[in-house]
Design a protein around this motif. Structure first.
Motif, PDB file in Angstrom:
ATOM      1  N   MET A  52       0.827  -1.199   0.000  1.00  0.00           N
ATOM      2  CA  MET A  52       0.000   0.000   0.000  1.00  0.00           C
ATOM      3  C   MET A  52       0.866   1.256   0.000  1.00  0.00           C
ATOM      4  N   PHE A  90      -8.919  -1.044   7.829  1.00  0.00           N
ATOM      5  CA  PHE A  90      -8.277   0.224   8.160  1.00  0.00           C
ATOM      6  C   PHE A  90      -8.742   0.768   9.503  1.00  0.00           C
ATOM      7  N   ASN A  94     -14.285   2.247   6.522  1.00  0.00           N
ATOM      8  CA  ASN A  94     -14.395   2.951   5.238  1.00  0.00           C
ATOM      9  C   ASN A  94     -15.242   2.182   4.230  1.00  0.00           C
ATOM     10  N   PHE A  96     -17.816   1.569   1.230  1.00  0.00           N
ATOM     11  CA  PHE A  96     -18.124   2.371   0.057  1.00  0.00           C
ATOM     12  C   PHE A  96     -19.543   2.924   0.191  1.00  0.00           C
ATOM     13  N   ILE A 110     -14.781  -6.940  -8.874  1.00  0.00           N
ATOM     14  CA  ILE A 110     -13.615  -6.442  -9.608  1.00  0.00           C
ATOM     15  C   ILE A 110     -12.763  -7.585 -10.140  1.00  0.00           C
TER      16      ILE A 110
ATOM     17  N   GLU B 169      -8.208   3.712  -0.719  1.00  0.00           N
ATOM     18  CA  GLU B 169      -7.379   2.677  -0.097  1.00  0.00           C
ATOM     19  C   GLU B 169      -8.165   1.385   0.048  1.00  0.00           C
ATOM     20  N   ALA B 170      -9.458   1.516   0.422  1.00  0.00           N
ATOM     21  CA  ALA B 170     -10.283   0.317   0.559  1.00  0.00           C
ATOM     22  C   ALA B 170     -10.332  -0.430  -0.763  1.00  0.00           C
ATOM     23  N   SER B 171     -10.476   0.325  -1.850  1.00  0.00           N
ATOM     24  CA  SER B 171     -10.582  -0.307  -3.162  1.00  0.00           C
ATOM     25  C   SER B 171      -9.255  -0.929  -3.590  1.00  0.00           C
ATOM     26  N   TYR B 172      -8.183  -0.161  -3.452  1.00  0.00           N
ATOM     27  CA  TYR B 172      -6.861  -0.709  -3.804  1.00  0.00           C
ATOM     28  C   TYR B 172      -6.529  -1.914  -2.932  1.00  0.00           C
ATOM     29  N   GLY B 173      -6.907  -1.834  -1.654  1.00  0.00           N
ATOM     30  CA  GLY B 173      -6.616  -2.917  -0.730  1.00  0.00           C
ATOM     31  C   GLY B 173      -7.278  -4.226  -1.134  1.00  0.00           C
ATOM     32  N   LEU B 174      -8.390  -4.124  -1.866  1.00  0.00           N
ATOM     33  CA  LEU B 174      -9.069  -5.336  -2.332  1.00  0.00           C
ATOM     34  C   LEU B 174      -8.510  -5.809  -3.666  1.00  0.00           C
ATOM     35  N   ALA B 176      -8.156  -3.816  -6.491  1.00  0.00           N
ATOM     36  CA  ALA B 176      -8.698  -3.149  -7.668  1.00  0.00           C
ATOM     37  C   ALA B 176      -7.587  -2.424  -8.412  1.00  0.00           C
ATOM     38  N   THR B 181     -10.841   1.354  -9.544  1.00  0.00           N
ATOM     39  CA  THR B 181     -11.053   2.244  -8.405  1.00  0.00           C
ATOM     40  C   THR B 181     -11.710   3.544  -8.853  1.00  0.00           C
TER      41      THR B 181
END
Lengths: 250, 285
Positions: A52, A90, A94, A96, A110, B169-174, B176, B181
């Motif tokens: 990350m 996190f 968070n 969506f 995805i 971050e939530a999306s990238y963390g999964l 994506a 994203t």
């Protein structure tokens, strides 16, 4: 073979040397807690495992991070594919701005999964694992933002588990929650241990003592001590650890 | 008088000054509306809206101007919205911070400040003459697109910037990808802001006269445009034309047309407010 392994990891934010030569090995199906005062690098180190830190400009990393023996900082690794194998939760919930169902299904969507039966099954399984199913099963189409903070965080855990990762990274997952929600999350972590390898950053030392098998203490970018949690909290070998866990600084 | 009393007087003084300033704008608007409505309201009827222009004030209408405006606006949105949004996304999400993106940024800000008549001259030369589109609707729409592009780009960027990092971050963390994203998380969350910007840009385009006059929009168009290559006129030009006539009847016509134009702008702004409040309710982070 270790599940997660770090070998001489150094990380720089521009000029700042944020992680100093950290080596550590984490076994599968354990809970490992990272503790230390703010700014000690524990979150930064956690974020090395799923890359990350790539999202931040000006970060330079040396050393190796291995997952199941594979080096994740090799240039030919596909970062997006890699992140699919590692769930992350996190500090602040968070979800969506979508409904509960779509939040949990996001990771599968995805990946290209659109089969309704598969999604339904995954959503139900993940929400059950996250101990949220009973509370939300009748309104899966409700906005995730209408849930309470503790429910939102369990939803985020469910979302991370829906893609069946083998590792879950948690960055202070309970720091924004009330004591009841916190204890629910802690129970959850304890149960999830049988299926996942969990690494959790926490500011709460009682929490680390309650839920983790091993604890790592970070200070000023260095890994000071890493040992069985019971040993760390009763008989730490370093004075700095002793001082920190007894509340003399930090 | 002690210092606390002086401070209180100063406080009151500034508060009164601020109130007067606030009402100054409102009063000007109210006077404008009053004058226009008292002159033009009685002139508005169905005939006025559906009549072609005429040399006699009493039988002249805004039919062609209204259609010309709608043509221009629809084409402008079709051209400017995708380009502006894509540019905004690029600058905010993909563009690395370096001298080149800085250069682009500064120039977009500069473009927003260029007087609209300059765009008219550019449009006349580039679209009208070089590309040979003449004084057509397409030339007008392309010119207005250039004019509102900076507004759309800037508002898209602002809307995207407002999407919290934690959601990305939530999306990238999964796992994506960047595009997943952006398309699944960032754009839906920024949608309200982007639409608000677009509508405000359209309001700006509705009110523009100068660039259209320069590219040669006609004052007298006795037919309704049927395609993007037709000649056209728009409401603002029609108004401009009528107020320059000596006969009193045309002044009334102008007032009536202004009321229609104002209604359009208010409606646009109203829609913008509506979208913003609906979207704010849906996505509170």
């Amino acid at each position: 073979m270790y599940k997660l392994e770090a070998r001489s990891v150094n990380l720089y934010y521009g000029e700042k040397h944020a992680l100093k030569n950290i080596s550590m090995a984490i076994e599968a199906n354990t809970v490992t807690a990272f503790i230390g005062p703010s700014g000690c690098g524990k979150s930064t180190f956690l974020r090395c495992f799923n890359r990350m830190n790539d999202l931040i400009d000006n970060v330079k990393i040396t050393g190796d991070i291995l997952i199941d023996g594979r080096n994740v900082y090799k240039s030919k690794i596909d970062v997006d594919e890699h992140r699919k194998k590692i769930g992350m939760v996190f500090q602040k919930p968070n979800p969506f701005p979508k409904n509960i169902y779509e939040n949990v299904a996001y990771g599968l969507r995805i990946k290209g999964v659109n089969n309704k039966a598969v999604l339904d099954e995954a959503v139900e399984r993940s929400l059950k694992q996250a101990a949220l199913w009973e509370e939300v099963k009748d309104d899966l189409k409700k906005s995730a933002l209408s849930l309470s903070g503790g429910q939102q965080q369990r939803l985020c855990i469910a979302r991370a588990m829906a893609v069946e990762p083998s590792v879950i990274l948690m960055d202070e997952p309970a720091s924004a929650l009330d004591p009841i929600s916190t204890s629910k999350i802690e129970d959850l972590i304890y149960e999830l241990k049988s299926k996942y390898t969990i690494v959790i950053v926490t500011h709460n030392m009682q929490q680390a003592a309650r839920i983790s098998d091993k604890t790592a203490f970070f200070y000023l970018g260095e890994l000071i001590e890493y040992n069985q949690t019971a040993t760390m909290f009763t008989n730490p070998s370093k004075e700095q650890t002793q001082n920190y866990i007894t509340g003399r600084f930090g | 008088m002690n210092s606390s009393q002086i401070n209180k007087i100063k406080n009151l003084g500034f508060k009164s000054f601020a109130i007067v300033c606030t009402f100054l704008g409102l009063v000007v608007l109210a006077v404008l509306l009053y004058v226009v409505f008292s002159q033009g309201l009685s002139r508005i009827d169905w005939d006025f809206i559906t009549s072609l222009p005429s040399r006699r004030a009493s039988s002249a209408g805004i039919y062609t101007a209204l259609f010309g405006m709608v043509w221009i606006l629809v084409l402008t949105v079709i051209i400017a919205f995708p380009i502006g949004m894509a540019a905004g996304i690029y600058l905010q999400e993909y563009g690395k911070k370096n001298w080149f993106t800085n250069f682009i940024e500064v120039n977009i800000a500069n473009l927003a400040g260029v007087p609209s008549i300059i765009y008219g001259i550019l449009g006349l030369e580039l679209f009208g003459r070089v590309l040979g589109l003449g004084n057509s609707i397409l030339t007008g729409a392309l010119t207005l697109s250039l004019l509102i592009l900076p507004i759309i780009i800037v508002s898209t960027r602002e809307a995207i910037k407002a999407v919290p990092k934690s959601l990305r971050e939530a999306s990238y963390g999964l796992g994506a990808t960047k595009w997943q994203t952006i398309s699944n998380v960032v754009l839906p969350s920024a949608f309200g802001g982007i639409m608000t910007g677009l509508i405000l840009a359209i309001s700006r385009a509705i009110g523009e006269t100068a660039p259209l006059i320069v590219i040669g929009a006609l004052v007298y168009v006795p037919f309704v445009p049927e395609g993007p290559m037709d000649e056209f006129t728009v409401l603002t030009i029609q108004i401009f034309n009528w107020v320059t006539r000596p006969q009193a009847g045309f002044v009334t016509n102008a007032a009536a047309a202004i009321i229609i134009l104002l209604m359009f702008t208010f409606m646009m702004n109203g829609i913008a407010v509506l979208i913003r409040s609906r979207y704010n309710k849906k996505t509170k982070f």
